[in-house]
Every structure is written in C-alpha cells, then in structure tokens.
Design a protein around this motif. Structure first.
Motif, short mmCIF file in Angstrom:
data_model
loop_
_atom_site.label_atom_id
_atom_site.label_comp_id
_atom_site.label_asym_id
_atom_site.label_seq_id
_atom_site.Cartn_x
_atom_site.Cartn_y
_atom_site.Cartn_z
N TYR A 267 0.75 -1.11 0.19
CA TYR A 267 0.19 0.24 0.07
C TYR A 267 0.43 1.34 -0.02
CZ TYR A 267 -2.93 3.84 1.76
OH TYR A 267 -3.72 4.69 1.88
N THR A 268 1.77 1.25 1.28
CA THR A 268 3.06 2.29 0.86
C THR A 268 3.40 2.75 -0.56
OG1 THR A 268 3.15 1.80 3.26
CG2 THR A 268 5.05 3.02 2.03
N ASP A 269 3.63 2.10 -1.09
CA ASP A 269 4.47 1.41 -2.15
C ASP A 269 3.76 2.92 -3.49
OD1 ASP A 269 6.46 1.68 -4.64
OD2 ASP A 269 4.62 0.12 -5.35
N LEU A 270 2.28 1.64 -3.45
CA LEU A 270 1.22 2.69 -3.81
C LEU A 270 0.78 4.04 -3.96
CD1 LEU A 270 -1.28 -0.06 -4.31
CD2 LEU A 270 0.11 0.67 -6.30
N ALA A 271 0.83 4.32 -2.45
CA ALA A 271 0.47 5.28 -2.46
C ALA A 271 1.74 6.77 -2.56
CB ALA A 271 0.50 5.57 -0.28
N GLY A 272 2.76 6.14 -2.87
CA GLY A 272 3.89 6.67 -3.03
C GLY A 272 3.73 7.22 -4.30
N GLN A 273 3.84 6.43 -5.56
CA GLN A 273 3.10 6.50 -6.71
C GLN A 273 2.33 7.89 -6.81
OE1 GLN A 273 2.96 2.88 -9.26
NE2 GLN A 273 3.54 1.76 -7.59
N VAL A 274 1.22 7.72 -6.23
CA VAL A 274 0.50 8.98 -6.55
C VAL A 274 0.51 10.22 -6.06
CG1 VAL A 274 -2.06 9.61 -5.30
CG2 VAL A 274 -1.95 6.94 -5.79
N THR A 275 1.60 10.31 -4.92
CA THR A 275 1.90 11.18 -4.04
C THR A 275 3.23 12.04 -5.30
OG1 THR A 275 1.88 10.81 -1.90
CG2 THR A 275 3.41 12.14 -2.30
N LEU A 276 4.09 11.25 -5.94
CA LEU A 276 4.90 11.62 -7.38
C LEU A 276 4.00 11.96 -8.62
CD1 LEU A 276 7.43 11.96 -7.27
CD2 LEU A 276 7.67 9.08 -8.81
N LEU A 277 3.24 11.30 -8.02
CA LEU A 277 2.01 11.98 -9.30
C LEU A 277 1.08 12.93 -9.54
CD1 LEU A 277 0.93 11.06 -11.96
CD2 LEU A 277 -1.17 10.15 -11.23
N GLU A 278 1.55 13.02 -8.34
CA GLU A 278 0.21 14.65 -7.29
C GLU A 278 1.40 15.77 -8.03
OE1 GLU A 278 -2.93 13.61 -4.54
OE2 GLU A 278 -0.62 13.99 -3.30
N GLN A 279 2.79 15.59 -7.56
CA GLN A 279 3.69 16.32 -7.48
C GLN A 279 4.26 16.74 -8.31
OE1 GLN A 279 6.94 14.31 -5.03
NE2 GLN A 279 5.89 14.87 -3.22
N ARG A 280 4.19 15.61 -9.15
CA ARG A 280 4.57 15.86 -11.21
C ARG A 280 3.50 16.69 -11.77
NH1 ARG A 280 4.91 10.55 -14.20
NH2 ARG A 280 5.62 12.37 -16.44
N ALA A 281 2.37 16.73 -11.27
CA ALA A 281 1.03 17.58 -11.87
C ALA A 281 1.48 19.20 -11.31
CB ALA A 281 -0.05 17.20 -11.63
N LYS A 282 2.09 19.43 -10.40
CA LYS A 282 1.46 20.73 -10.11
C LYS A 282 3.20 21.30 -10.58
CE LYS A 282 0.24 19.84 -4.83
NZ LYS A 282 0.75 20.21 -3.46
N ARG A 283 4.16 20.52 -10.83
CA ARG A 283 5.45 20.95 -12.16
C ARG A 283 5.27 21.29 -13.06
NH1 ARG A 283 7.71 17.43 -8.61
NH2 ARG A 283 8.91 15.78 -9.95
N GLY A 284 3.47 20.94 -13.66
CA GLY A 284 3.41 21.25 -15.17
C GLY A 284 3.72 20.25 -15.97
N ALA A 285 3.73 19.16 -15.24
CA ALA A 285 4.59 18.04 -16.54
C ALA A 285 3.67 18.13 -17.47
CB ALA A 285 4.59 16.74 -15.43
N PRO A 286 3.98 17.26 -18.34
CA PRO A 286 2.81 17.40 -19.66
C PRO A 286 1.39 16.43 -19.24
CG PRO A 286 4.31 16.32 -20.50
CD PRO A 286 4.96 16.95 -19.43
N ALA A 287 0.57 17.01 -19.64
CA ALA A 287 -1.18 16.78 -19.63
C ALA A 287 -1.29 14.98 -19.78
CB ALA A 287 -2.02 17.01 -19.79
N SER A 288 -0.71 14.88 -21.05
CA SER A 288 -0.89 13.48 -21.36
C SER A 288 -0.48 12.41 -21.26
CB SER A 288 -0.42 13.32 -22.91
OG SER A 288 0.96 13.59 -23.17
N ALA B 225 -7.48 6.75 -4.46
CA ALA B 225 -8.40 6.90 -5.36
C ALA B 225 -9.50 7.60 -6.16
CB ALA B 225 -9.70 4.96 -5.34
N ALA B 226 -9.44 8.50 -4.82
CA ALA B 226 -10.00 10.01 -4.55
C ALA B 226 -9.40 10.84 -4.92
CB ALA B 226 -10.04 10.40 -2.85
N ARG B 227 -7.75 10.35 -4.86
CA ARG B 227 -6.57 10.95 -5.02
C ARG B 227 -6.71 11.07 -6.21
NH1 ARG B 227 -2.30 10.26 -0.68
NH2 ARG B 227 -0.77 12.02 -2.01
N LEU B 228 -6.70 10.42 -6.73
CA LEU B 228 -6.93 9.80 -8.69
C LEU B 228 -7.53 10.70 -9.04
CD1 LEU B 228 -5.13 5.43 -8.45
CD2 LEU B 228 -4.00 8.22 -8.77
#
Length: 390
Positions: free
Chosen positions: A29-50, A76-79
């Motif tokens: 679970y911690t590994d999945l939560a870390g992937q979601v957190t990393l994705l949130e950070q990429r979105a904030k930094r303006g990574a390509p939307a696609s 799931a809610a965060r995603l």
C-alpha cells in the motif's frame, strides 16, 4: 481487507507470523501511495497533461485490484482529483502551447522581415560585406529557431520559409550582379591606367622636358577611377616610378641651374640694397631715374634660382609701387583743373573770412554777445576749410 460493508482477500503469506504478513501488505500500500504522491507532484510542476492522464489511468487499475492493506479508497479519491487536474492542466498547457506557437511565428516572421529589408536595399549603395554577414546571421537564427523552438503549423512554416528563401536569393543575385559590374569597371580602369603608365614610361628618356606631359598624365590618372585596391597599388607603383625618374632628372637640371644662377642672385640682392632706400624718397625725378637704372641692370643680370624668384621680385615690386605713388601724388597736386578749382575756392574763402572778421569787430563794438559768438564760429569754420584746401 474491509471494503465498504464487505471484505476482500488481498493474498496469502505462508511461513510467517501475522505481524510479518500484515507488514508485507502494508508495504505494498505504501508503494502505491508513494506513486500517487509522486504523480501529484509532477502535475503541480506542469508535467505534460497526456503523461499525467496515462499515469492516472494506470494507477486507478493498480489501486482498484491492489493486493495491499491500507486506505485504498483515499488513494482512489486522490486519483479522481488528479483526473480533474489533468483536464485543467490540459486546457492550460493548450493555451500556453498556442501562445508559444504564436510567439514562434512572430519571431520567425521578424527574421523574414529583416531578410526582406536587406533584399530591398539599392545594390549600388549596399555594403556587401556587412549585408552578407547579416544574412548569414539571420540564417543561423532561422536554423536555431527551427531546431530549438516549438513546431509551428506547416502552412505558415512553409510560407515563411518561401519568403526567406526568396529574399536570400534576391540578395545573392544582386551581389553577383554588383560584383560582375564592378569587375567590368575595374577591367576598364586597369586598361586606361596601363596605357597612362606606358605613356609615362615613354617620357623617362626625355628627362626634365617630360615634366609638363607627365603632369597632364597625372591629371588623367586622378580622373581614371579605381581598379580595386590590389591592382591600384601595383599600377600606382609603376606610374609613380616613372614620375620619380622624370622628376629626378629635373632635379639634376635644377641643381645645375641653381648653381649657375647663384651669382645672379647675389647681383640682384645688391641692386635691392640700392633700390630699397627709394621707399622713403621724396624727390620724384631723382627716385624715378634711380629706379629706371636699377630696372635696366636687373633685366641684364638674368635668371636666379627658382626658389628665390618670388622673394626678390616681391621686394622690387614694393620699391616700384613707392616710386609710382610719388608720381601719382605729384600729378594729383598739379592737376590744372583741380588747381583752378582750389584757387577759386580759396579766393572765395579769403573774401568770406575778411567779411566775417569785419562782422566780428562790429559785434564786439556793439557788445552783442550772441552776434559775437555766431561771427566767431563762422570765422573759425572758414579758416579750417582754407587750411585744408591749402
């Protein structure tokens, strides 16, 4: 693991304690939560939307059937939240991309406009070295912009390239035509100057006698134009060498003449010593006779060194002018008409002075001071006029 009102099996962990088994599935679970957190950070930094959208879809699948223990519902809610962010990010990035494309089109258009301005210059007035350098710089900017800048619509890119290529072709055509014409001009000038050189070299055997004709050739040389720096320097060296030879012969002749004429100079200097006292002479007849004698002897002496002609001639001219003034003053004083007018006016002034003197005496006798003053002023004025006339 509990999900809502029910439960879901997430896996088995044989050969281990309950604590070890629970820790294992919590780490998943911690590994999945870390992937979601990393994705949130990429979105904030303006990574390509696609890219964000693809990652969200993948993680949703992973979270939905995850063999893990933890708050999967919150992941799931965060995603889901990230899914909404992707839409906003897509709109924002689309607007930014559009603005970047518009800016890129404007920058590339500016390059084209500069190239077209160079192409519109008058070829006869163009500084070709600077223009060629400027065009090369513009082409480098074009290539850099095309390589590093954002892609622009194909139609606009093709149209701008067509304009730039046309401007560059025009500049190159004008440059070639200009230098072809310049080469023709230089060829004609070389031919004219070569002919002048041959004429100058033919004058060398004539020595000093060739100087006048060489000077005429020099005037023609100045009007002949330019034959290109390299050619001009070589042609001028030949023409000047011929002139140096001619003037060298003339210098030798002048040196011989100066040696011969030095004795004449001494004689004329002695005559000047004799003549210059006439600058203060007052006897017209004597001064004129003395000057005439000096002039006759001056002419008999002959030539002097060239560089001394002007100085001694100027000194003699001053003496001649002084003697001429004595004659002019004499005839001015003895002009019959002027003399007659002066004598008539003097007689009138004398009679007027005598009359005014009588009036002054009468005024003094009568004691009338006003009349005395008027008579005295009139009398003084007539006396001044008479003195000036005499």
């Amino acid at each position: 693991m509990r999900e809502g009102d029910g439960e879901r099996a997430v896996g088995q962990y044989p050969d281990g304690t309950a604590e070890e088994a629970l820790a294992y599935f919590e780490r998943k679970y911690t590994d999945l939560a870390g992937q979601v957190t990393l994705l949130e950070q990429r979105a904030k930094r303006g990574a390509p939307a696609s890219d964000i959208a693809k990652a969200v879809a993948s993680l949703r699948t992973s979270v939905a059937g995850a063999n893990a223990v933890g708050d999967l519902a919150s992941l799931a809610a965060r995603l889901d939240t990230l899914g909404g962010t992707v839409e906003e990010l897509t709109e924002q990035q689309s607007a930014e991309a559009k603005a970047q494309v518009e800016q890129a089109v404007a920058e590339r258009t500016a390059i084209v406009v500069e190239a077209e301005a160079l192409a519109a210059e008058d070829p006869a007035r163009t500084q070709w070295k600077q223009t060629t350098s400027a065009l090369d710089s513009l082409f480098t900017r074009w290539q850099t912009h095309q390589h590093d800048g954002p892609r622009i619509p194909k139609n606009e890119a093709n149209e701008l390239w067509k304009r730039f290529r046309t401007a560059r072709s025009t500049i190159e055509h004008n440059r070639k035509a200009f230098f072809a014409e310049l080469d023709n001009q230089h060829r004609d000038v070389r031919a004219r100057k070569t002919a002048l050189i041959e004429q100058a070299e033919a004058l060398i055997p004539r020595g000093a006698d060739g100087v006048p004709e060489y000077r005429q050739l020099l005037d023609q040389w100045k009007l002949a134009g330019r034959a290109g720096k390299r050619n001009d320097d070589a042609l001028w060296a030949r023409f000047k060498a011929a002139g140096d030879a001619i003037y060298s012969a003339k210098a030798e002749v002048d040196a011989k003449d100066n040696e011969e004429y030095s004795a004449n100079l001494e004689l004329k200097l002695a005559l000047l010593d004799e003549a210059e006292p006439l600058l203060k002479a007052t006897d017209r007849e004597s001064a004129r006779a003395t000057l005439l004698s000096i002039q006759q002897r001056w002419d008999e002496i002959g030539r002097v060194p060239r560089d001394q002609v002007r100085p001694i001639e100027d000194r003699l001219r001053k003496v001649e002018a002084a003697v001429r003034r004595l004659d002019e003053e004499h005839w001015e004083r003895n002009n019959p008409e002027k003399k007659a007018r002066s004598e008539g006016l003097a007689s009138q002034l004398t009679e007027a002075i005598a009359k005014l003197q009588q009036e002054l005496d009468d005024a003094k006798a009568s004691g009338d001071q006003r009349k005395v003053k008027e008579a005295q002023e009139a009398l003084d004025a007539r006396k001044v006029w008479l003195d000036a006339l005499q």
